[in-house]
Write a protein that holds these residues in place. Structure first.
Motif, short mmCIF file in Angstrom:
data_model
loop_
_atom_site.label_atom_id
_atom_site.label_comp_id
_atom_site.label_asym_id
_atom_site.label_seq_id
_atom_site.Cartn_x
_atom_site.Cartn_y
_atom_site.Cartn_z
N VAL A 77 23.16 -11.77 -6.72
CA VAL A 77 23.68 -13.08 -7.11
C VAL A 77 25.03 -12.89 -7.79
N TYR A 78 26.07 -13.49 -7.20
CA TYR A 78 27.43 -13.36 -7.76
C TYR A 78 27.92 -14.74 -8.17
N ASN A 79 28.09 -14.93 -9.50
CA ASN A 79 28.52 -16.21 -10.04
C ASN A 79 27.67 -17.36 -9.51
N GLY A 80 26.36 -17.12 -9.42
CA GLY A 80 25.42 -18.17 -9.05
C GLY A 80 25.04 -18.21 -7.58
N GLU A 81 25.79 -17.54 -6.71
CA GLU A 81 25.50 -17.56 -5.28
C GLU A 81 24.60 -16.38 -4.92
N ALA A 82 23.41 -16.67 -4.40
CA ALA A 82 22.43 -15.63 -4.06
C ALA A 82 22.59 -15.20 -2.61
N GLN A 83 22.48 -13.90 -2.38
CA GLN A 83 22.55 -13.34 -1.04
C GLN A 83 21.45 -12.29 -0.87
N LYS A 84 21.00 -12.16 0.36
CA LYS A 84 20.12 -11.05 0.70
C LYS A 84 20.92 -9.76 0.61
N ILE A 85 20.24 -8.64 0.35
CA ILE A 85 20.93 -7.36 0.27
C ILE A 85 20.37 -6.38 1.30
N ILE A 86 21.18 -5.38 1.60
CA ILE A 86 20.70 -4.22 2.33
C ILE A 86 20.90 -3.00 1.44
N HIS A 87 20.23 -1.92 1.78
CA HIS A 87 20.41 -0.68 1.04
C HIS A 87 20.73 0.43 2.04
N LYS A 88 20.92 1.64 1.56
CA LYS A 88 21.31 2.73 2.45
C LYS A 88 20.22 2.94 3.50
N ASN A 89 20.55 3.54 4.59
CA ASN A 89 19.65 3.77 5.73
C ASN A 89 19.46 2.53 6.60
N VAL A 90 20.04 1.39 6.19
CA VAL A 90 19.99 0.19 7.03
C VAL A 90 21.34 0.05 7.71
N LYS A 91 21.33 0.03 9.04
CA LYS A 91 22.57 -0.13 9.79
C LYS A 91 23.10 -1.55 9.64
N TYR A 92 24.42 -1.68 9.63
CA TYR A 92 25.02 -3.00 9.49
C TYR A 92 24.54 -3.96 10.58
N ILE A 93 24.37 -3.46 11.77
CA ILE A 93 23.94 -4.31 12.88
C ILE A 93 22.53 -4.86 12.66
N ASP A 94 21.76 -4.19 11.78
CA ASP A 94 20.38 -4.60 11.49
C ASP A 94 20.27 -5.35 10.17
N LYS A 95 21.37 -5.82 9.64
CA LYS A 95 21.36 -6.38 8.28
C LYS A 95 20.48 -7.62 8.14
N GLU A 96 20.23 -8.34 9.23
CA GLU A 96 19.41 -9.55 9.17
C GLU A 96 17.92 -9.26 9.41
N LYS A 97 17.60 -8.03 9.78
CA LYS A 97 16.22 -7.69 10.13
C LYS A 97 15.39 -7.34 8.89
N LEU A 98 14.07 -7.28 9.08
CA LEU A 98 13.18 -6.88 8.00
C LEU A 98 13.48 -5.44 7.59
N GLN A 99 13.34 -5.17 6.29
CA GLN A 99 13.61 -3.83 5.77
C GLN A 99 12.31 -3.21 5.25
N ALA A 100 12.08 -1.99 5.64
CA ALA A 100 10.87 -1.29 5.17
C ALA A 100 10.98 -1.03 3.67
N PRO A 101 9.88 -1.09 2.95
CA PRO A 101 9.92 -0.79 1.51
C PRO A 101 10.19 0.69 1.27
N THR A 102 10.67 1.00 0.09
CA THR A 102 10.89 2.38 -0.33
C THR A 102 9.83 2.75 -1.36
N VAL A 103 9.16 3.86 -1.15
CA VAL A 103 8.14 4.34 -2.09
C VAL A 103 8.74 5.44 -2.96
N ILE A 104 8.56 5.29 -4.27
CA ILE A 104 9.02 6.31 -5.22
C ILE A 104 7.78 6.99 -5.79
#
Length: 201
Positions: A77-104
């Motif tokens: 959220v930047y100055n009130g505007e919310a956006q979905k995020i991606i993290h590393k290992n996600v290709k830009y072309i797949d930015k709208e797709k479901l992302q697998a969870p990360t287990v720590i």
């Protein structure tokens, strides 16, 4: 420059000479106040580092049970505007797709980064027909040749108080824990000498 201060440093190269650059200093405001952009509770330790177009983070699992990050519900959220995020290992072309969870696993950590997807653009040149991905900087890039340049200082001052929130839902033992991290630009420095910076204020 204090070692315990996380800084966003952006450089622009112009012509044959490199200008200097303004340095944005951020502070974690919530859930605790920290100039180190660091948070700790009984489950985890989270540290942030702002870069030009993404935010690096280290998440340490302090507990004896695994933690799972639900990236699909995380947001930026930047100055009130919310956006979905991606993290590393996600290709830009797949930015709208479901992302697998990360287990720590217990007593271990991950190094990752998050990036708002609306700031990632696919471009195609009308001249060469080449295509490429580009990233919008989180904060405006403001460089200078003279640190006392009033016009550029006024532009930099407009970044003061800019607010960023990162929401990261964490799962453990079937329960969801919501982590909201709020950060704010609380100072802007220029490079006074090779190893010293000074506030523009």
């Amino acid at each position: 420059m204090k070692k315990n201060t996380f800084l966003l440093i952006i450089v622009i190269l112009l012509s044959s000479c490199s200008p200097e650059y303004y340095i944005y200093k951020l502070q974690l405001k919530k859930p605790t106040v920290s100039n180190e952009l660091k948070f700790e509770d009984e489950k985890l330790i989270v540290e942030f580092l702002f870069m030009e177009s993404e935010v690096a983070l280290k998440i340490m699992n302090k507990s004896d049970k695994p933690l799972k990050i639900n990236w699909d519900e995380a947001s930026f959220v930047y100055n009130g505007e919310a956006q979905k995020i991606i993290h590393k290992n996600v290709k830009y072309i797949d930015k709208e797709k479901l992302q697998a969870p990360t287990v720590i696993p217990p007593k271990s950590f991950i190094l990752d980064f998050v990036q708002p997807i609306d700031d990632i653009k696919y471009n195609q040149s009308s001249f060469s027909h080449d295509s490429y991905w580009s990233n919008k900087p989180i904060f405006p890039i403001i460089s200078y040749y003279n640190p006392k340049d009033k016009e550029r200082i006024e532009r930099a001052k407009k970044v003061m108080g800019n607010n960023i929130k990162i929401y990261i839902p964490i799962l453990q033992d079937g329960k969801s824990f919501d982590y909201y991290f709020e950060m704010e630009v609380n100072d802007i420095h220029y490079k006074k000498s090779k190893n010293q910076t000074e506030s523009i204020f």
